[in-house]
Write a protein that holds these residues in place. Structure first.
Motif, PDB file in Angstrom:
ATOM      1  N   VAL A 161     -33.016 -42.956 -31.276  1.00 18.96           N
ATOM      2  CA  VAL A 161     -33.930 -43.900 -30.630  1.00 18.96           C
ATOM      3  C   VAL A 161     -35.334 -43.293 -30.615  1.00 18.96           C
ATOM      4  CG1 VAL A 161     -32.184 -44.956 -29.151  1.00 18.96           C
ATOM      5  CG2 VAL A 161     -33.412 -42.938 -28.348  1.00 18.96           C
ATOM      6  N   GLU A 162     -36.327 -44.134 -30.330  1.00 16.90           N
ATOM      7  CA  GLU A 162     -37.694 -43.620 -30.210  1.00 16.90           C
ATOM      8  C   GLU A 162     -37.891 -42.862 -28.906  1.00 16.90           C
ATOM      9  OE1 GLU A 162     -41.901 -45.660 -29.395  1.00 16.90           O
ATOM     10  OE2 GLU A 162     -41.027 -46.219 -31.335  1.00 16.90           O
ATOM     11  N   ARG A 163     -37.253 -43.355 -27.828  1.00 21.76           N
ATOM     12  CA  ARG A 163     -37.348 -42.710 -26.524  1.00 21.76           C
ATOM     13  C   ARG A 163     -36.048 -42.959 -25.780  1.00 21.76           C
ATOM     14  NH1 ARG A 163     -38.180 -43.379 -21.360  1.00 21.76           N
ATOM     15  NH2 ARG A 163     -38.425 -45.613 -21.381  1.00 21.76           N
ATOM     16  N   ALA A 164     -35.540 -41.925 -25.130  1.00 20.73           N
ATOM     17  CA  ALA A 164     -34.305 -42.055 -24.347  1.00 20.73           C
ATOM     18  C   ALA A 164     -34.640 -42.257 -22.873  1.00 20.73           C
ATOM     19  CB  ALA A 164     -33.447 -40.812 -24.528  1.00 20.73           C
ATOM     20  N   ASP A 165     -33.701 -42.797 -22.142  1.00 20.84           N
ATOM     21  CA  ASP A 165     -33.912 -43.069 -20.712  1.00 20.84           C
ATOM     22  C   ASP A 165     -34.156 -41.807 -19.887  1.00 20.84           C
ATOM     23  OD1 ASP A 165     -33.561 -45.764 -21.160  1.00 20.84           O
ATOM     24  OD2 ASP A 165     -31.428 -45.729 -20.664  1.00 20.84           O
ATOM     25  N   PHE A 166     -33.682 -40.657 -20.357  1.00 19.99           N
ATOM     26  CA  PHE A 166     -33.762 -39.431 -19.566  1.00 19.99           C
ATOM     27  C   PHE A 166     -35.059 -38.653 -19.769  1.00 19.99           C
ATOM     28  CE2 PHE A 166     -31.261 -38.629 -23.416  1.00 19.99           C
ATOM     29  CZ  PHE A 166     -32.015 -37.638 -24.023  1.00 19.99           C
ATOM     30  N   THR A 167     -35.988 -39.164 -20.582  1.00 20.44           N
ATOM     31  CA  THR A 167     -37.241 -38.451 -20.808  1.00 20.44           C
ATOM     32  C   THR A 167     -38.348 -39.415 -21.217  1.00 20.44           C
ATOM     33  OG1 THR A 167     -38.309 -36.678 -22.080  1.00 20.44           O
ATOM     34  CG2 THR A 167     -36.633 -37.964 -23.223  1.00 20.44           C
ATOM     35  N   ASP A 168     -39.588 -39.022 -20.969  1.00 19.85           N
ATOM     36  CA  ASP A 168     -40.736 -39.799 -21.436  1.00 19.85           C
ATOM     37  C   ASP A 168     -41.171 -39.370 -22.827  1.00 19.85           C
ATOM     38  OD1 ASP A 168     -40.922 -41.345 -19.138  1.00 19.85           O
ATOM     39  OD2 ASP A 168     -42.207 -39.888 -18.127  1.00 19.85           O
ATOM     40  N   TYR A 169     -40.560 -38.289 -23.317  1.00 14.41           N
ATOM     41  CA  TYR A 169     -40.890 -37.767 -24.638  1.00 14.41           C
ATOM     42  C   TYR A 169     -40.547 -38.810 -25.709  1.00 14.41           C
ATOM     43  CZ  TYR A 169     -40.802 -34.614 -28.675  1.00 14.41           C
ATOM     44  OH  TYR A 169     -41.021 -34.018 -29.889  1.00 14.41           O
ATOM     45  N   ARG A 170     -41.446 -39.000 -26.661  1.00 17.14           N
ATOM     46  CA  ARG A 170     -41.197 -39.914 -27.779  1.00 17.14           C
ATOM     47  C   ARG A 170     -40.705 -39.091 -28.962  1.00 17.14           C
ATOM     48  NH1 ARG A 170     -41.872 -44.855 -26.744  1.00 17.14           N
ATOM     49  NH2 ARG A 170     -43.404 -45.607 -25.287  1.00 17.14           N
ATOM     50  N   PHE A 171     -39.497 -39.390 -29.422  1.00 15.63           N
ATOM     51  CA  PHE A 171     -38.906 -38.656 -30.527  1.00 15.63           C
ATOM     52  C   PHE A 171     -39.618 -38.980 -31.836  1.00 15.63           C
ATOM     53  CE2 PHE A 171     -35.214 -39.357 -27.605  1.00 15.63           C
ATOM     54  CZ  PHE A 171     -35.200 -38.074 -27.107  1.00 15.63           C
ATOM     55  N   ALA A 172     -39.680 -37.997 -32.696  1.00 12.89           N
ATOM     56  CA  ALA A 172     -40.354 -38.160 -33.984  1.00 12.89           C
ATOM     57  C   ALA A 172     -39.532 -39.033 -34.917  1.00 12.89           C
ATOM     58  CB  ALA A 172     -40.578 -36.791 -34.618  1.00 12.89           C
ATOM     59  N   SER A 173     -40.203 -39.898 -35.618  1.00 17.48           N
ATOM     60  CA  SER A 173     -39.536 -40.711 -36.634  1.00 17.48           C
ATOM     61  C   SER A 173     -39.286 -39.849 -37.869  1.00 17.48           C
ATOM     62  CB  SER A 173     -40.417 -41.902 -37.019  1.00 17.48           C
ATOM     63  OG  SER A 173     -41.594 -41.434 -37.678  1.00 17.48           O
TER      64      SER A 173
END
Length: 175
Positions: free
Chosen positions: A17-29
């Motif tokens: 996913v782009e962002r998970a519920d447990f963090t505000d961090y946006r994962f890299a595509s």
């Protein structure tokens, strides 16, 4: 089988996913990861990379990617056997790599993943930091944990020691 020759393989398991519920961090595509690893591998021809799509979020190889490739359908165990270093954000593959004794680099989520804070996993602020670490440090010189079963203790004992150390906040001994 992968045609790597003498190149070292950087394994990157992508987030589902782009962002998970447990963090505000946006994962890299996958495209963002490739955009950083492409110039790194072009400048260091002994390096290549493999993007491993998450089973719940498949993707192709990003446009313009020529220095790396998409996981051709390896099992996790096969991918880890092929890898020389595993870079990840939040991934069980990162933990598996650590437990297998591979060098691991965690990007941006060490506080969420937890084990990098107590192990030999190198922590990077962002993708550019990963590229800087990999450009400046030979993979063989990156810290790594002793593979399970290699320190003289049984694998079960090592896992229990790791869980205990993570739970109490103690440093996890390397090798």
């Amino acid at each position: 089988q992968l045609g790597l020759g003498d190149r070292s393989l950087i394994l990157w398991p992508t987030a589902p996913v782009e962002r998970a519920d447990f963090t505000d961090y946006r994962f890299a595509s996958a495209a963002a990861v490739a955009a950083v690893l492409e110039p790194l591998c072009a400048a260091n021809p002994h390096l290549t990379y493999m993007l491993r799509p998450h089973p719940n979020a498949s993707h192709g190889l990003p446009d313009g990617a020529v220095q790396g490739f998409l996981d051709p359908g390896l099992t996790v165990e096969e991918a880890l056997l092929a890898a020389d270093v595993v870079c990840f954000e939040v991934s069980s593959v990162g933990l598996q790599a650590h437990l297998a004794g591979l060098p691991t680099l965690c990007v941006g989520c060490a506080d969420v993943v937890v084990f990098p804070s107590y192990s030999g996993t190198k922590v990077a602020r962002d993708l550019d930091d990963i590229a800087a670490i990999l450009a400046a440090t030979p993979i063989a010189a990156l810290p790594r944990a002793a593979p399970l079963g290699q320190s003289g203790a049984t694998a079960s004992a090592q896992i229990l020691d790791l869980i205990s150390a993570l739970h109490t906040g103690q440093a996890v001994p390397l090798g």
